[in-house]
Design an enzyme around this catalytic site. Structure first.
Site, PDB file in Angstrom:
ATOM      1  N   CYS A  27       0.870  -1.175   0.000  1.00  0.00           N
ATOM      2  CA  CYS A  27       0.000   0.000   0.000  1.00  0.00           C
ATOM      3  C   CYS A  27       0.909   1.229   0.000  1.00  0.00           C
ATOM      4  O   CYS A  27       1.649   1.464   0.953  1.00  0.00           O
ATOM      5  CB  CYS A  27      -0.892   0.003   1.236  1.00  0.00           C
ATOM      6  SG  CYS A  27      -1.989   1.425   1.357  1.00  0.00           S
ATOM      7  N   GLN A  28       0.873   1.986  -1.080  1.00  0.00           N
ATOM      8  CA  GLN A  28       1.777   3.122  -1.229  1.00  0.00           C
ATOM      9  C   GLN A  28       1.004   4.369  -1.638  1.00  0.00           C
ATOM     10  O   GLN A  28      -0.215   4.362  -1.766  1.00  0.00           O
ATOM     11  CB  GLN A  28       2.843   2.785  -2.279  1.00  0.00           C
ATOM     12  CG  GLN A  28       3.746   1.626  -1.886  1.00  0.00           C
ATOM     13  CD  GLN A  28       4.638   1.178  -3.042  1.00  0.00           C
ATOM     14  OE1 GLN A  28       4.145   0.685  -4.042  1.00  0.00           O
ATOM     15  NE2 GLN A  28       5.930   1.348  -2.888  1.00  0.00           N
TER      16      GLN A  28
END
Length: 417
Positions: free
Chosen positions: A95-96
């Site tokens: 998750c970025q």
């Protein structure tokens, strides 16, 4: 359509273990015994933070290296021409920050932060025209970033729409479907909108409750289940660049995007009678002394799991109280385990500590027990890496049972194309 797969960010092979129903490996060769017919034509695994590539080596040991169908290199350095055609792309990606910026000419949206792995998925599916995609991520993806809730997932969905995909997502807690860990993850299934599978989508509510991949694989309680259109329209924005600055939305635990229109709703799973508990996956072994905690460790663990309220300062200098509730110590054996992290078996609030049924001593869970919590065969990661790295691999892995449970319906979908 042939069931060919590429596995990105492959780790120690969780998607392959689930899809091909792997429960054991040959003790002489170390090779996995695969009980289904998914053909993995390529995989990529690269750990940038270490020189030793333990996950890649484990994957190769368990699945072999025929035809050099693997890449132990940064995915951004891989030419799409080196990736075989395939019917399904799978991967668990970080998750970025998915924000998008303008190019220097101002004419075209470009990916913002270097190293964001979703853009590598986009690069591959755009060129290979991948028919089906199955991804896994932490459930906070639906709410990130904290200051603009839902922006990142909205950008992902718009990106899929721009490439002619429709999408279904579902937050699944493995324990709610009978497995040994209370681990919530969001699973994302995308398909090209010209495919036969898309014909199921004529009635959105029926699709999300009865006809879709996740509906057929993980039944929900449909009483009072009513989907709602998302409170923000991704098609109202010119592109993902404008979404970066302005889009926010409340994505719920389940939903679909069909032709750019998004519908979402929370749900309750159906009641499952049999749940695998932490106690059921413990090793029945009298010689586990090396995992026992000493008195000092017990005191430190008890302190870590106690409730606390700590005064902290945020980046702009504001003071706030950070609070945590107490946690069971030791962990209850009559429930599924808590979410496992990469710090397992260290002195850490998140670490599992059990009272061994044989000795009565407090101890860490073993590497094998960590593997069982994720649905891997015993000693899957006993492939030359240290015990610490074995725990790390399991903290990063997915619950393979989830993939195993949806395999039958996924197989039918692809065979029917």
């Amino acid at each position: 359509m042939e069931k060919t797969v590429i596995e990105l960010f492959a780790g120690v092979g969780g998607f392959r273990v689930g899809l091909n129903d792997v429960h054991e490996f040959n003790l002489e060769t170390g090779r996995a015994i695969e009980n289904r017919d998914w053909r993995f034509v390529w995989f990529n695994q690269w750990e940038p933070s270490t020189t030793s590539q333990d996950a890649f080596n484990c994957y190769c040991k368990r699945f072999g290296e025929e035809n050099n169908n693997n890449q132990n290199t940064n995915i951004s350095d891989v030419s799409v021409n080196d990736i075989p055609n395939h019917s399904l792309l799978v991967g668990g990606f970080p998750c970025q920050d998915y924000s998008v910026a303008r190019s220097l000419s101002g004419e075209k949206g470009i990916e913002g932060k270097k190293g964001v792995l979703f853009w590598e998925i986009k690069r591959i599916i755009e060129e290979k025209k991948t028919p089906f995609i199955l991804l896994e991520n932490v459930d906070r993806l639906l709410k990130s970033p904290a200051k603009q809730r839902g922006r990142d997932f909205g950008i992902m969905l718009r990106t899929f729409h721009n490439l002619d995909y429709n999408v279904e997502w579902r937050v699944i807690n493995a324990a709610e479907y009978g497995y040994a860990q209370r681990r919530r993850r969001v699973f994302i299934f995308a398909w090209k909108n010209h495919l036969r599978y898309n014909q199921r989508c004529t009635n959105i509510e029926n699709f999300i409750t009865n006809e879709s991949l996740f509906a057929n694989s993980f039944p929900i309680n449909i009483e009072d289940f009513r989907i709602q259109e998302l409170n923000n329209d991704i098609l109202a924005y010119d592109d993902t660049v404008s979404m970066t600055d302005n889009f926010h939305a409340k994505f719920k635990k389940s939903g679909v995007m069909i032709n750019g229109k998004i519908f979402t709703q929370d749900y309750m799973p159906i009641n499952i009678e049999n749940h695998t508990t932490l106690g059921e996956i413990l090793e029945n072994n009298l010689d586990l002394n090396q995992y026992n905690l000493n008195e000092n460790q017990i005191d430190r663990m008890r302190c870590a799991k106690d409730s606390k309220s700590i005064e902290r300062e945020n980046p702009v200098g504001e003071i706030y109280n950070y609070s945590e509730g107490s946690m069971s110590f030791p962990d209850r054996l009559d429930l599924p385990g808590r979410t496992m992290l990469t710090s397992e078996a260290s002195i850490n609030r998140s670490t599992h500590v059990v009272q061994d049924p044989q000795s009565g001593r407090l101890r860490f869970i073993t590497e094998i027990e960590a593997e069982r919590m994720q649905g891997f065969p015993d000693n899957w990661t006993k492939s030359g890496m240290s015990p610490r790295r074995r725990y790390f691999m399991m903290g990063n892995a997915l619950v393979t049972n989830i993939i195993n449970q949806l395999e039958m319906n996924l197989s039918e979908i692809i065979r029917n194309e």
